[in-house]
Design a protein around this motif. Structure first.
Motif, short mmCIF file in Angstrom:
data_model
loop_
_atom_site.label_atom_id
_atom_site.label_comp_id
_atom_site.label_asym_id
_atom_site.label_seq_id
_atom_site.Cartn_x
_atom_site.Cartn_y
_atom_site.Cartn_z
N UNK A 75 0.85 -1.18 0.13
CA UNK A 75 0.01 -0.04 -0.22
C UNK A 75 0.90 1.32 0.12
N UNK A 76 0.66 2.16 -0.87
CA UNK A 76 1.18 3.33 -1.13
C UNK A 76 1.16 4.23 0.13
N UNK A 77 -0.13 4.33 0.63
CA UNK A 77 -0.41 5.15 1.90
C UNK A 77 0.28 4.72 3.38
N UNK A 78 1.20 3.46 3.20
CA UNK A 78 1.67 3.18 4.23
C UNK A 78 3.25 3.02 4.16
N UNK A 79 3.74 3.85 3.19
CA UNK A 79 5.34 3.52 3.00
C UNK A 79 6.19 3.74 3.86
N UNK A 80 5.73 4.74 4.79
CA UNK A 80 6.59 5.08 5.87
C UNK A 80 6.67 3.91 6.87
N UNK A 81 5.49 3.61 7.19
CA UNK A 81 5.53 2.24 8.01
C UNK A 81 6.34 1.07 7.56
N UNK A 82 6.27 0.95 6.30
CA UNK A 82 7.13 -0.20 5.61
C UNK A 82 8.38 0.13 5.91
N UNK A 83 8.92 1.31 5.45
CA UNK A 83 10.00 1.61 5.45
C UNK A 83 10.82 1.23 6.64
N UNK A 84 10.22 1.90 7.70
CA UNK A 84 10.76 1.76 9.13
C UNK A 84 10.85 0.27 9.77
N UNK A 85 9.80 -0.82 9.18
CA UNK A 85 10.01 -1.86 9.67
C UNK A 85 10.89 -2.66 8.79
N UNK A 86 11.11 -2.41 7.41
CA UNK A 86 12.10 -3.25 6.59
C UNK A 86 13.47 -2.84 6.80
N UNK A 87 13.69 -1.58 7.14
CA UNK A 87 15.00 -0.94 7.46
C UNK A 87 15.76 -1.89 8.75
N UNK A 88 14.80 -1.83 9.77
CA UNK A 88 14.97 -2.60 10.84
C UNK A 88 15.31 -4.14 10.55
N UNK A 89 14.75 -4.79 9.52
CA UNK A 89 14.93 -6.02 9.46
C UNK A 89 16.34 -6.27 8.57
N UNK A 90 16.71 -5.13 7.73
CA UNK A 90 18.02 -5.00 7.04
C UNK A 90 19.02 -4.72 7.69
N UNK A 109 16.51 2.48 -2.26
CA UNK A 109 17.51 3.43 -1.96
C UNK A 109 17.50 4.01 -0.74
N UNK A 110 16.12 4.47 -0.39
CA UNK A 110 16.05 5.05 1.19
C UNK A 110 16.18 4.16 2.13
N UNK A 111 15.81 2.99 2.04
CA UNK A 111 16.15 1.89 2.78
C UNK A 111 17.55 1.77 3.02
N UNK A 112 18.23 1.70 1.81
CA UNK A 112 19.84 1.50 1.90
C UNK A 112 20.65 2.54 2.49
N UNK A 113 19.92 3.79 2.50
CA UNK A 113 20.53 4.91 3.28
C UNK A 113 20.65 4.72 4.68
N UNK A 114 19.79 3.85 5.41
CA UNK A 114 19.70 3.48 6.56
C UNK A 114 20.10 2.35 7.21
N UNK A 115 20.96 1.65 6.25
CA UNK A 115 21.30 0.56 6.55
C UNK A 115 22.98 0.29 5.93
N UNK A 116 23.86 0.83 7.01
CA UNK A 116 25.33 0.92 6.50
C UNK A 116 25.89 -0.18 5.69
N UNK A 117 25.59 -1.38 5.86
CA UNK A 117 26.45 -2.30 5.05
C UNK A 117 26.09 -2.80 3.69
N UNK A 118 24.74 -2.16 3.54
CA UNK A 118 23.93 -2.53 2.26
C UNK A 118 24.71 -1.62 1.04
#
Length: 219
Positions: A75-90, A109-118
């Motif tokens: 869902x496009x209206x919940x991308x913030x929640x999605x990014x937060x959860x997935x960045x934690x998993x990454x 790319x946004x997720x990658x900026x929050x995951x140093x080893x990616x």
């Protein structure tokens, strides 16, 4: 020989043979090696049910990497929640690469900026084109994948599964259902879920029976 009969969103069905899966997977393995992915490194998969998921999952294994299947954004209206959860998993899984859809590259790319080893964010199509095919011989005791819990009641937790673990589960299912060579599998469960991934797709792959596979939204 037909391996998967895949139904698409427009009702059209495509057949994936074992040979086609092998060719695509070995090409992706070569692309991952060219991108710097080495044996034992974790690679996230953020892809819907389809040929790209199947070939990328197997390609990561052929390259000696460890697939980490994650659910794609629904869902496009919940991308913030999605990014937060997935960045934690990454971060938790320590992935060094992520394979996703072309349309999801900005989010990845946004997720990658929050995951140093990616270090690498790419698509299955790019990996297939970027290097000749390759594969490694991996001992059964090594890690086959990291399966994350759904996180519906708490933060998602990763479970490390060896090739031996996965095959033991598959063989137990076969004994429980009295599997026969003439059987056919059918599933509409998501491939990032263990029941869809191990209990359906890898089960049918291991035993050489065809699988009718529908994406959950198509079902």
């Amino acid at each position: 020989r037909p391996h998967v009969f895949l139904r698409g969103s427009r009702g059209l069905e495509a057949t994936l043979t074992y040979g086609e899966l092998w060719q695509a997977a070995s090409a992706i393995a070569g692309g991952l090696e060219s991108a710097g992915v080495t044996r034992g490194q974790r690679v996230a998969l953020v892809l819907p049910t389809g040929k790209d998921f199947l070939s990328a999952f197997m390609g990561i294994g052929l390259a000696g990497g460890v697939p980490v299947p994650l659910y794609p954004p629904l869902r496009l209206d919940r991308l913030g929640e999605y990014a937060q959860r997935q960045s934690a998993i990454l971060q938790d899984s320590g992935v060094s690469a992520l394979v996703t859809l072309e349309e999801a590259l900005p989010l990845a790319g946004f997720l990658g900026s929050r995951v140093p080893g990616l270090a690498t964010v790419t698509t299955a199509a790019h990996l297939r084109r970027s290097a000749p095919g390759m594969w490694l011989d991996i001992p059964a005791s090594e890690t086959a994948l990291i399966q994350y819990t759904s996180g519906s009641t708490n933060a998602p937790k990763g479970v490390v599964l060896s090739h031996t673990n996965v095959v033991a589960n598959i063989e137990a299912i076969a004994a429980g259902v009295d599997l026969r060579p003439s059987d056919v599998g059918a599933s509409w469960l998501p491939l990032y879920h263990d029941m869809g991934l191990i209990g359906s797709w890898l089960f049918c792959l291991w035993h050489g029976i065809p699988l009718a596979l529908l994406p959950p939204n198509v079902f």
